[in-house]
Design a protein around this motif. Structure first.
Motif, PDB file in Angstrom:
ATOM      1  N   MET A 232     -41.932  24.690  61.709  1.00 30.88           N
ATOM      2  CA  MET A 232     -40.870  25.557  62.219  1.00 30.88           C
ATOM      3  C   MET A 232     -40.024  26.110  61.074  1.00 30.88           C
ATOM      4  SD  MET A 232     -40.375  26.566  65.266  1.00 30.88           S
ATOM      5  CE  MET A 232     -39.254  27.526  66.261  1.00 30.88           C
ATOM      6  N   GLU A 233     -39.992  25.403  59.932  1.00 31.26           N
ATOM      7  CA  GLU A 233     -39.253  25.907  58.779  1.00 31.26           C
ATOM      8  C   GLU A 233     -39.825  27.229  58.282  1.00 31.26           C
ATOM      9  OE1 GLU A 233     -39.108  21.346  58.574  1.00 31.26           O
ATOM     10  OE2 GLU A 233     -40.515  22.922  59.158  1.00 31.26           O
ATOM     11  N   VAL A 234     -41.139  27.367  58.351  1.00 30.73           N
ATOM     12  CA  VAL A 234     -41.789  28.614  57.930  1.00 30.73           C
ATOM     13  C   VAL A 234     -41.383  29.752  58.855  1.00 30.73           C
ATOM     14  CG1 VAL A 234     -44.021  29.780  57.696  1.00 30.73           C
ATOM     15  CG2 VAL A 234     -43.726  27.456  56.820  1.00 30.73           C
ATOM     16  N   VAL A 235     -41.386  29.484  60.152  1.00 27.92           N
ATOM     17  CA  VAL A 235     -40.952  30.491  61.127  1.00 27.92           C
ATOM     18  C   VAL A 235     -39.511  30.889  60.862  1.00 27.92           C
ATOM     19  CG1 VAL A 235     -40.459  30.879  63.571  1.00 27.92           C
ATOM     20  CG2 VAL A 235     -42.573  29.737  62.890  1.00 27.92           C
ATOM     21  N   ARG A 236     -38.657  29.903  60.660  1.00 31.35           N
ATOM     22  CA  ARG A 236     -37.230  30.155  60.429  1.00 31.35           C
ATOM     23  C   ARG A 236     -37.001  31.007  59.188  1.00 31.35           C
ATOM     24  NH1 ARG A 236     -34.431  25.080  58.237  1.00 31.35           N
ATOM     25  NH2 ARG A 236     -35.624  25.850  56.451  1.00 31.35           N
ATOM     26  N   ASP A 237     -37.745  30.727  58.119  1.00 31.62           N
ATOM     27  CA  ASP A 237     -37.473  31.362  56.827  1.00 31.62           C
ATOM     28  C   ASP A 237     -38.176  32.697  56.626  1.00 31.62           C
ATOM     29  OD1 ASP A 237     -35.952  29.153  56.253  1.00 31.62           O
ATOM     30  OD2 ASP A 237     -37.444  28.188  54.968  1.00 31.62           O
ATOM     31  N   ALA A 238     -39.189  33.004  57.445  1.00 33.21           N
ATOM     32  CA  ALA A 238     -39.974  34.203  57.164  1.00 33.21           C
ATOM     33  C   ALA A 238     -40.131  35.170  58.328  1.00 33.21           C
ATOM     34  CB  ALA A 238     -41.370  33.792  56.659  1.00 33.21           C
ATOM     35  N   CYS A 239     -40.115  34.676  59.551  1.00 32.03           N
ATOM     36  CA  CYS A 239     -40.533  35.505  60.684  1.00 32.03           C
ATOM     37  C   CYS A 239     -39.350  36.140  61.405  1.00 32.03           C
ATOM     38  CB  CYS A 239     -41.335  34.666  61.681  1.00 32.03           C
ATOM     39  SG  CYS A 239     -42.804  33.878  60.956  1.00 32.03           S
ATOM     40  N   SER A 240     -39.615  37.268  62.040  1.00 29.47           N
ATOM     41  CA  SER A 240     -38.614  37.903  62.890  1.00 29.47           C
ATOM     42  C   SER A 240     -38.869  37.588  64.362  1.00 29.47           C
ATOM     43  CB  SER A 240     -38.608  39.416  62.675  1.00 29.47           C
ATOM     44  OG  SER A 240     -39.895  39.962  62.904  1.00 29.47           O
ATOM     45  N   LYS A 241     -40.144  37.400  64.729  1.00 28.54           N
ATOM     46  CA  LYS A 241     -40.514  37.023  66.090  1.00 28.54           C
ATOM     47  C   LYS A 241     -41.531  35.893  66.025  1.00 28.54           C
ATOM     48  CE  LYS A 241     -39.651  41.446  68.434  1.00 28.54           C
ATOM     49  NZ  LYS A 241     -39.031  42.132  67.292  1.00 28.54           N
ATOM     50  N   VAL A 242     -41.638  35.131  67.135  1.00 26.03           N
ATOM     51  CA  VAL A 242     -42.543  33.982  67.135  1.00 26.03           C
ATOM     52  C   VAL A 242     -43.090  33.752  68.536  1.00 26.03           C
ATOM     53  CG1 VAL A 242     -40.658  32.327  67.530  1.00 26.03           C
ATOM     54  CG2 VAL A 242     -42.795  31.544  66.487  1.00 26.03           C
ATOM     55  N   ALA A 243     -44.338  33.295  68.591  1.00 28.66           N
ATOM     56  CA  ALA A 243     -44.953  32.817  69.831  1.00 28.66           C
ATOM     57  C   ALA A 243     -45.285  31.345  69.641  1.00 28.66           C
ATOM     58  CB  ALA A 243     -46.219  33.611  70.153  1.00 28.66           C
ATOM     59  N   VAL A 244     -44.910  30.531  70.616  1.00 27.69           N
ATOM     60  CA  VAL A 244     -45.178  29.099  70.574  1.00 27.69           C
ATOM     61  C   VAL A 244     -46.388  28.821  71.461  1.00 27.69           C
ATOM     62  CG1 VAL A 244     -44.234  26.785  70.933  1.00 27.69           C
ATOM     63  CG2 VAL A 244     -42.718  28.670  70.267  1.00 27.69           C
ATOM     64  N   VAL A 245     -47.404  28.160  70.875  1.00 26.04           N
ATOM     65  CA  VAL A 245     -48.669  27.920  71.568  1.00 26.04           C
ATOM     66  C   VAL A 245     -48.809  26.434  71.870  1.00 26.04           C
ATOM     67  CG1 VAL A 245     -51.180  28.114  71.400  1.00 26.04           C
ATOM     68  CG2 VAL A 245     -49.732  29.892  70.413  1.00 26.04           C
TER      69      VAL A 245
ATOM     70  N   ARG B 156     -21.764  14.023  65.472  1.00 22.62           N
ATOM     71  CA  ARG B 156     -22.737  13.186  64.755  1.00 22.62           C
ATOM     72  C   ARG B 156     -23.452  13.943  63.627  1.00 22.62           C
ATOM     73  NH1 ARG B 156     -21.696   7.932  66.491  1.00 22.62           N
ATOM     74  NH2 ARG B 156     -21.451   7.902  68.767  1.00 22.62           N
ATOM     75  N   ALA B 157     -23.619  15.250  63.822  1.00 20.67           N
ATOM     76  CA  ALA B 157     -24.304  16.077  62.820  1.00 20.67           C
ATOM     77  C   ALA B 157     -23.844  17.511  62.997  1.00 20.67           C
ATOM     78  CB  ALA B 157     -25.817  15.987  62.974  1.00 20.67           C
ATOM     79  N   ALA B 158     -23.893  18.274  61.904  1.00 20.22           N
ATOM     80  CA  ALA B 158     -23.479  19.677  61.984  1.00 20.22           C
ATOM     81  C   ALA B 158     -24.015  20.435  60.780  1.00 20.22           C
ATOM     82  CB  ALA B 158     -21.956  19.797  62.048  1.00 20.22           C
ATOM     83  N   GLY B 159     -24.086  21.732  60.938  1.00 14.55           N
ATOM     84  CA  GLY B 159     -24.512  22.575  59.842  1.00 14.55           C
ATOM     85  C   GLY B 159     -24.923  23.941  60.353  1.00 14.55           C
ATOM     86  N   VAL B 160     -25.372  24.757  59.432  1.00 21.31           N
ATOM     87  CA  VAL B 160     -25.793  26.118  59.754  1.00 21.31           C
ATOM     88  C   VAL B 160     -27.220  26.308  59.269  1.00 21.31           C
ATOM     89  CG1 VAL B 160     -25.384  28.572  59.374  1.00 21.31           C
ATOM     90  CG2 VAL B 160     -23.445  27.014  59.623  1.00 21.31           C
ATOM     91  N   GLN B 161     -28.094  26.778  60.153  1.00 21.92           N
ATOM     92  CA  GLN B 161     -29.465  27.092  59.778  1.00 21.92           C
ATOM     93  C   GLN B 161     -29.578  28.586  59.523  1.00 21.92           C
ATOM     94  OE1 GLN B 161     -31.709  25.521  63.101  1.00 21.92           O
ATOM     95  NE2 GLN B 161     -32.065  23.588  62.058  1.00 21.92           N
ATOM     96  N   LYS B 162     -29.947  28.916  58.289  1.00 27.09           N
ATOM     97  CA  LYS B 162     -30.118  30.312  57.911  1.00 27.09           C
ATOM     98  C   LYS B 162     -31.454  30.819  58.431  1.00 27.09           C
ATOM     99  CE  LYS B 162     -26.290  30.479  55.476  1.00 27.09           C
ATOM    100  NZ  LYS B 162     -25.134  31.305  55.892  1.00 27.09           N
ATOM    101  N   LEU B 163     -31.449  31.962  59.087  1.00 27.32           N
ATOM    102  CA  LEU B 163     -32.657  32.582  59.599  1.00 27.32           C
ATOM    103  C   LEU B 163     -32.921  33.866  58.829  1.00 27.32           C
ATOM    104  CD1 LEU B 163     -31.868  32.158  63.405  1.00 27.32           C
ATOM    105  CD2 LEU B 163     -33.079  30.571  61.904  1.00 27.32           C
ATOM    106  N   THR B 164     -34.049  34.505  59.108  1.00 27.29           N
ATOM    107  CA  THR B 164     -34.351  35.759  58.418  1.00 27.29           C
ATOM    108  C   THR B 164     -33.322  36.831  58.742  1.00 27.29           C
ATOM    109  OG1 THR B 164     -35.868  36.267  60.232  1.00 27.29           O
ATOM    110  CG2 THR B 164     -36.817  35.354  58.233  1.00 27.29           C
ATOM    111  N   GLU B 165     -32.752  36.752  59.941  1.00 23.44           N
ATOM    112  CA  GLU B 165     -31.696  37.685  60.345  1.00 23.44           C
ATOM    113  C   GLU B 165     -30.540  36.870  60.922  1.00 23.44           C
ATOM    114  OE1 GLU B 165     -33.368  40.467  63.056  1.00 23.44           O
ATOM    115  OE2 GLU B 165     -34.870  41.202  61.646  1.00 23.44           O
ATOM    116  N   GLY B 166     -29.481  36.680  60.157  1.00 16.14           N
ATOM    117  CA  GLY B 166     -28.329  35.935  60.642  1.00 16.14           C
ATOM    118  C   GLY B 166     -28.491  34.437  60.482  1.00 16.14           C
ATOM    119  N   SER B 167     -27.803  33.677  61.327  1.00 15.14           N
ATOM    120  CA  SER B 167     -27.811  32.229  61.240  1.00 15.14           C
ATOM    121  C   SER B 167     -27.438  31.641  62.591  1.00 15.14           C
ATOM    122  CB  SER B 167     -26.822  31.747  60.166  1.00 15.14           C
ATOM    123  OG  SER B 167     -25.501  32.157  60.493  1.00 15.14           O
TER     124      SER B 167
END
Length: 339
Positions: free
Chosen positions: A204-217, A296-307
Motif C-alpha cells: 500500500m506504500e507504493v500506491v500511496r507514494d505513486a498512484c492517483s487511482k487504485v483498484a483493490v483486488v 494512542r497514535a497520530a500523524g499525517v500520511q503524505k499522498l501523491t495529491e495532498g495528505s
C-alpha cells in the motif's frame, strides 16, 4: 491511452488437472489515460492474472479488453505483435541479459524491431540520461546495484516509446530508500512522456507514494476502486482497511508519518481530510460533550495529491455516541478498529 475492461473471466486448471481456479471473475474496470493507476492485492488475489490479460500476454476466457475504445483481446498474431510493441513492462527481477552491457540491454528491443544502428545509439543515450545512468552505458550488469538494474530495466521498457507502462511488483526487491527513488523516477517519466502507467503491487506504500487511482483486488474480484486520497481517507472494503492499517500501525515510531506511543487500546481510527488537519476538533469535542479521549497514535500520511491525517483514539464517558456523531458531522471519517 485509456484501458477499459469489460466482464473479464480467466480460469486456470490446477497442476494435477483435477480442479479449476477462477483467477479473474467478471472484472470490469476503466484505467484512465495519462495517470499512474495502482492494482493492489495480496498473494493469490488475482492481480497478476488480471495484468496478464490487460497487457495481452494472455487472452481472457470471456470478456473484452479495449485500448482507447479499440478491442485488443481478439487481435490476430501479427496485429498482436505490433500492438505489444507499444507496451513497456518492468518486473521485480529485472530480467536483464547478463551477457550484455547496460546500454546493450536497452538497445535490444530496438534491435528486434530492426531500427538503424545510429538511431538505436541515440535513443540509448537519451534513455540513459533520463534514468540518470549516462556513465554506466558500457557497465556489465553484474556490476550494477539493484536500483541501477531497475533503472536500466525501466530504460529498456521505454525504448520503443510505449503508450502504456506496466510495473509488476517493480520495487518489491528493493530497499525502502531505493524504492522511493524508483517511484520518483516513474512519476517523472509518466509526467514527461504522458504515459498510462499501471502499477501492480502488494504494498500500500507504493500506491500511496505513486498512484492517483487504485483498484483493490481480492479473490478474482475488484472489491474497491477510486482516487487514492478518497480510499486512504475512507476505505470501504475489509481488504482495503487491512492494507491501510498495516502502514506503520504496528511500530512505536514509523518513518511512514504515523507515530504510535502506546500499543494499548486504540478502538477508533479518525481520518482527517486536508481542510480539517489544523482544526481543534477534539478540543471542541471535549468542551461540548461528557467525554474524555486518549490518543494512542497520530500523524499525517503524505499522498501523491495532498495528505490524510490519522489518529488512533480511545473515548470514554457518557456521551461517546454523540461525540462520534459530532466528528462525522465535522467531516472526520470515524472507523471502529479495536474492541
Amino acid at each position: 491511452m485509456q484501458i477499459e475492461l469489460q466482464d473479464l473471466v480467466k480460469t486456470y486448471t490446477s497442476a494435477d488437472g483435477l480442479s479449476q481456479v477462477k483467477a479473474v471473475d467478471g472484472v470490469s474496470l476503466t484505467i484512465p489515460s495519462n495517470e499512474i493507476f495502482g492494482i493492489i492485492g495480496k498473494s493469490g488475489a488475482g492481480k497478476s492474472s488480471l495484468v496478464r490479460l490487460i497487457s495481452m500476454m494472455e487472452r481472457p476466457d470471456s470478456g473484452q479488453v479495449l485500448y482507447d475504445g479499440q478491442r485488443v483481446d481478439n487481435l490476430d498474431e501479427k496485429e498482436l505483435v505490433l500492438k505489444r510493441r507499444r507496451i513497456g513492462m518492468i518486473f521485480q527481477n529485472f530480467n536483464l541479459f547478463s551477457s550484455r552491457s547496460a546500454g546493450q540491454n536497452i538497445a535490444y528491443p530496438m534491435e528486434i524491431c530492426g531500427l538503424p544502428k545510429d538511431q538505436i545509439n541515440k535513443r540509448v543515450d537519451e534513455l540513459l540520461d533520463l534514468v540518470e545512468l549516462s556513465d554506466r552505458k558500457n557497465a556489465r550488469i553484474s556490476t550494477l546495484s539493484g536500483g541501477q538494474k531497475q533503472r536500466i530495466a525501466i530504460a529498456r521498457a521505454l525504448a520503443n516509446n510505449p503508450d502504456i507502462l506496466f510495473c509488476d511488483e517493480a520495487t518489491s526487491a528493493l530497499d525502502p530508500q531505493t524504492t522511493t527513488s524508483i517511484l520518483n523516477l516513474i512519476r517523472k517519466i509518466q509526467s514527461q512522456m504522458n504515459l498510462t502507467v499501471v502499477m501492480i503491487t502488494h504494498q500500500m506504500e507504493v500506491v500511496r507514494d505513486a498512484c492517483s487511482k487504485v483498484a483493490v483486488v481480492n479473490e478474482g474480484h475488484v472489491v474497491e476502486v477510486g482516487n487514492v486520497n478518497d480510499i486512504f481517507l475512507n476505505p470501504q472494503s475489509p481488504v482495503t482497511k487491512d492494507f491501510i492499517s498495516h502502514i506503520g500501525s504496528n511500530l512505536n515510531k514509523s518513518d511512514e508519518g504515523i507515530i504510535r506511543w502506546s500499543m494499548e487500546g486504540g478502538k477508533y481510527e479518525l481520518s482527517f481530510p486536508t481542510n480539517q488537519q489544523g482544526a481543534p476538533v477534539l478540543s471542541n469535542l471535549a468542551k461540548r460533550f461528557d467525554v474524555e479521549f486518549n490518543i494512542r497514535a497520530a500523524g499525517v500520511q503524505k499522498l501523491t495529491e495532498g495528505s490524510v491525517g490519522k489518529m488512533i483514539v480511545d473515548f470514554s464517558g457518557f456521551e461517546v455516541d454523540k461525540a462520534l456523531d459530532y466528528l462525522t458531522q465535522e467531516g472526520i471519517i470515524v472507523n471502529k478498529v479495536g474492541k
